[in-house]
Design an enzyme around this catalytic site. Structure first.
Site, PDB file in Angstrom:
ATOM      1  N   ALA A  66      -8.508   8.687   0.702  1.00 50.01           N
ATOM      2  CA  ALA A  66      -9.316   7.623   1.298  1.00 50.01           C
ATOM      3  C   ALA A  66      -9.441   6.432   0.364  1.00 50.01           C
ATOM      4  O   ALA A  66      -9.470   5.273   0.806  1.00 50.01           O
ATOM      5  CB  ALA A  66     -10.701   8.161   1.660  1.00 50.01           C
ATOM      6  N   GLU A  67      -9.503   6.685  -0.943  1.00 48.22           N
ATOM      7  CA  GLU A  67      -9.645   5.617  -1.920  1.00 48.22           C
ATOM      8  C   GLU A  67      -8.320   4.958  -2.291  1.00 48.22           C
ATOM      9  O   GLU A  67      -8.290   3.966  -3.016  1.00 48.22           O
ATOM     10  CB  GLU A  67     -10.310   6.148  -3.199  1.00 48.22           C
ATOM     11  CG  GLU A  67     -11.799   6.413  -3.062  1.00 48.22           C
ATOM     12  CD  GLU A  67     -12.618   5.131  -3.011  1.00 48.22           C
ATOM     13  OE1 GLU A  67     -12.033   4.026  -3.115  1.00 48.22           O
ATOM     14  OE2 GLU A  67     -13.843   5.222  -2.868  1.00 48.22           O
ATOM     15  N   GLY A  68      -7.215   5.517  -1.804  1.00 48.90           N
ATOM     16  CA  GLY A  68      -5.914   4.952  -2.138  1.00 48.90           C
ATOM     17  C   GLY A  68      -5.416   5.341  -3.513  1.00 48.90           C
ATOM     18  O   GLY A  68      -4.581   4.653  -4.098  1.00 48.90           O
TER      19      GLY A  68
END
Length: 205
Positions: A66-68
């Site tokens: 989700a945070e990359g």
């Protein structure tokens, strides 16, 4: 001056803040994510048949996706996708990007995009030796515990864990399906796919 909003890597990539060679956040179309299991402590040593252990490990993978920061360099990635090479401490480097004429800055760093202030609190509590991948994972698990999500994951309550952490990690949606921090959030169905892909279950065995 305190900024009203601190944008995460995932949100920044999604809205195109960085135009000079910054990689986009990982996406499901890129295929399976590659993770090194030795970087998943303290749960890496749990037997894979242990559902509670698998669920926490899978949820850590969800947060990184989700945070990359799910790629090979995720643990040494800063806001704006700059990299650092010294794991002795949080890099404490403020990086800025421009969006619609506004300059947005953050010192978020690591696989879980810790602000230095958050890291210092966790470091003091856990007596962490450094900012290594193992220490970052330990700190992330502590945030899960503080948010009441660790117990949920140990029971296989994935959605409950996502909602419980929406106020900590901006890309995770709340129960209304939006970011609790006013940023762009990931779709719950995509987060479920990553969770299952990395061995997460919905009921402890």
């Amino acid at each position: 001056m305190k900024l009203p909003t601190i944008i995460t890597l995932a949100s920044a990539a999604a809205i195109g803040i960085f135009a000079l060679g910054a990689p986009a956040a990982s996406n499901l179309g890129a295929g399976r994510l590659a993770l090194r299991t030795e970087n998943l402590t303290p749960y890496a040593q749990c037997p894979m048949r242990n559902a509670q252990c698998r669920n926490v490990r899978a949820f850590l993978a969800v947060i990184r996706w989700a945070e990359g920061t799910s790629g090979a360099d995720g643990y040494k990635t800063q806001y704006t996708f700059k990299k650092f090479g010294d794991f002795s401490d949080h890099p404490r480097s403020v990086n800025c990007g421009n969006f619609n004429g506004k300059r947005l800055c953050s010192d978020a760093a690591g696989a879980y995009q810790f602000l230095s202030s958050t890291w210092d609190t966790l470091d003091k509590k856990l007596n962490l030796p450094d900012f290594s991948p193992a220490s970052q994972d330990r700190a992330a698990v502590e945030l899960l515990r503080q948010n009441g999500a660790l117990a949920k994951l140990e029971k296989g309550d994935f959605e409950g864990a996502v909602f419980a952490n929406a106020g900590t990690w901006a890309p995770l949606p709340n129960s209304q399906g939006v970011s609790a921090l006013g940023q762009r959030s990931r779709r719950l169905e995509d987060l479920r796919r990553i969770y299952v892909q990395f061995g997460g279950t919905y009921a402890a065995n």
